[in-house]
Enzyme design. Structure first.
Site, PDB file in Angstrom:
ATOM      1  N   ASN A 181      17.851  54.352  49.912  1.00 19.28           N
ATOM      2  CA  ASN A 181      18.275  53.875  51.229  1.00 19.28           C
ATOM      3  C   ASN A 181      17.283  52.934  51.912  1.00 19.28           C
ATOM      4  O   ASN A 181      17.682  52.044  52.648  1.00 19.28           O
ATOM      5  CB  ASN A 181      18.645  55.048  52.144  1.00 19.28           C
ATOM      6  CG  ASN A 181      17.536  56.054  52.305  1.00 19.28           C
ATOM      7  OD1 ASN A 181      16.596  56.119  51.494  1.00 19.28           O
ATOM      8  ND2 ASN A 181      17.612  56.859  53.348  1.00 19.28           N
ATOM      9  N   GLU A 220      10.022  64.872  51.087  1.00 25.41           N
ATOM     10  CA  GLU A 220      10.830  64.536  52.251  1.00 25.41           C
ATOM     11  C   GLU A 220      12.270  64.656  51.783  1.00 25.41           C
ATOM     12  O   GLU A 220      12.755  63.817  51.018  1.00 25.41           O
ATOM     13  CB  GLU A 220      10.508  63.132  52.752  1.00 25.41           C
ATOM     14  CG  GLU A 220      11.009  62.869  54.163  1.00 25.41           C
ATOM     15  CD  GLU A 220      12.440  62.359  54.197  1.00 25.41           C
ATOM     16  OE1 GLU A 220      13.345  63.201  54.412  1.00 25.41           O
ATOM     17  OE2 GLU A 220      12.647  61.171  54.019  1.00 25.41           O
ATOM     18  N   CYS A 273      17.985  59.482  56.371  1.00 23.90           N
ATOM     19  CA  CYS A 273      17.635  60.907  56.416  1.00 23.90           C
ATOM     20  C   CYS A 273      17.681  61.477  57.828  1.00 23.90           C
ATOM     21  O   CYS A 273      17.966  62.662  58.010  1.00 23.90           O
ATOM     22  CB  CYS A 273      16.243  61.124  55.824  1.00 23.90           C
ATOM     23  SG  CYS A 273      16.143  60.773  54.056  1.00 23.90           S
TER      24      CYS A 273
END
Length: 473
Positions: A151, A247, A281
């Protein structure tokens, strides 16, 4: 166009290749090498062999290399943005923003290379140590394996490569299968900037093969990964005693209390929920709105979201384009149907354009056990729900298994402080959405959102080991 991998300072072919297709129109962009097990091993060995090379380069020279990369990227920023448009269908305006952030991220890393301080220890605070002088120094870990997502392929790679080099580590970078072009491009810039051979190695291909080989290999000192919860759990299982930063997923909540400037909250939430088709996210996925302003918020939120232009990512007017692949579009539609079938209402959107792009979607009355409330959507979908008290809003914000970032809009300092204290999240933004991030702030989650911190200073420290030294008079 056949691409090559970057191993030990050389550009090498793959034994096999796969076609890289545009997420927007499914047209062929390039042929990407599929790394063999032997090539992965060669990349790891190169990084292992050159640990001392980068470790012994003075900090000011490492800083100069990182600064040179940022300068080269700035000179080629439009080319880099067009790579993002091609490989992950990021709208061109958003792609330019990512490249600009990446330039800044490497500059932060260049500064951090010269800021790795130790500290003195007051040894005479302990009986029997009065004649000792103690201090700490920070040393590089060695070999960093960096696994990055699709992304933000330029900037999230920079959050791993920049700190690793600033701290004096070598790297093996495995980019997401859909976004290898950005990783190859940045390797070219590091080569041009004078990074010694073997310090950065870029391998492409099967995530399951390469990932497992990197995680299990004893020559790797640290794994830094951004991606799914499932893969993160597997990394933890296989990594042994390696240092790991993860993450992972999120399901970011926003609480909107009774505020005077509702229009600002609406505008922020539209951007936070639908930027890059929600494939962020920390994208806004759940919005809890005070009952006294709920209907007004919904009307304004719908009105603003329907202004967004869905279309070709290369068009300067486009706000939202394709999801990363057709399977993700299918999953997103299934989750919308699941929520609607179980009592939820599609308030806006919920359908596709003629070229199979999902429109910004707002759901209300979604049941708590549906996927859109429980899981990470990674799509332009948001659930909106009213609340009566700030206690109930915080309780609902905390029901998620994730805890990366959260936001609250309020005019009350007391409410803001209460939210900061009680929301279970790695970051809380008062009068802003959780989608806010700048690249030098600490960034990382709790619960199933991961472990460790990113943000250049914090990542650089994660990629070092503290060594204690004492002298006796």
């Amino acid at each position: 166009m056949k691409k090559k991998m970057y191993i030990n300072g050389e550009w090498v072919d793959g034994e096999k290749y796969s076609e890289l297709l545009s997420p927007y129109n499914q047209k062929k962009i390039a042929e990407i090498p599929i790394a063999s097990e032997a090539q992965v091993n060669k990349a790891i060995q190169a990084a292992f062999k050159h640990k001392k090379t980068i470790r012994n380069i003075p900090a000011h020279i490492r800083a100069d290399i990182l600064l040179k990369v940022s300068t080269l990227l700035e000179e080629k920023s439009e080319e880099a943005a067009r790579i993002l448009v091609a490989e992950n269908a990021k709208p061109i305006r958003a792609a330019r923003v990512e490249v600009d952030r990446t330039i800044q991220t490497y500059r932060f890393a260049a500064e951090q290379a010269k800021q790795l301080y130790g500290e003195t220890i007051p040894m005479d605070a302990a009986k029997g140590a009065e004649a000792k002088f103690g201090f700490t120094i920070r040393e590089p870990l060695g070999v960093i394996a960096a696994i990055t997502p699709f992304n933000f392929p330029f900037n999230l790679a920079a959050h791993k490569l920049g700190p690793a080099i600033a701290a004096g580590n070598t790297i093996v970078l495995k980019p997401a299968s859909q976004t290898p072009l950005s990783a190859i491009f940045i390797a070219e810039l590091f080569e041009e900037a004078g990074l010694p051979k073997g310090v950065l190695n870029v391998i492409t291909g099967s995530g399951s093969l390469i990932g497992d080989l990197l995680v299990k290999d004893s020559r790797i000192n640290m794994i830094t990964f951004t991606g799914s919860l499932e893969v993160g759990k597997r990394i933890i299982k296989l990594a042994g005693l390696k240092k790991v930063t993860l993450e992972l997923g999120s399901n970011a909540p926003v609480i909107i209390d009774k505020v005077k400037d509702l229009d600002r909250a609406v505008t922020k939430c539209v951007t936070g929920a639908f930027a890059y088709s929600g494939q962020v996210c920390i994208s806004v996925q759940r919005i809890y709105v005070h009952t006294e302003i709920y209907n007004e918020f919904l009307e304004k939120f719908k009105h603003e979201s329907e202004k967004l232009i869905v279309g070709d990512p290369s068009d300067d007017n486009t706000d939202i384009s394709a999801l990363i692949n057709p399977k993700e579009l299918e999953r997103a539609n299934e989750w919308i149907s699941e929520a609607a079938t179980n009592g939820g209402t599609i308030y806006s959107g919920g359908s596709m354009t003629s070229n199979y792009l999902l429109k910004p979607t707002i759901l209300i009355n979604a049941p708590e056990n549906c996927s859109l409330v429980k899981e990470e959507a990674f799509a332009p979908i948001v659930v909106v729900k009213p609340f009566d008290s700030i206690d109930s809003a915080i309780e609902e914000a905390n029901i998620s298994q994730y805890g990366l970032q959260a936001g609250i809009f309020t005019d009350s300092m007391q409410t803001a402080l209460k939210a900061v204290k009680e929301i279970e999240s790695g970051g809380v933004h008062v009068n802003d959405v959780p989608t806010f991030r700048v690249d030098h702030m600490p960034y990382g989650g709790i619960k199933n959102s991961g472990t460790g911190k990113e943000g250049i200073k914090y990542s650089t420290e994660e990629m070092t080991e503290i060594k204690f030294v004492s002298f006796t008079e």
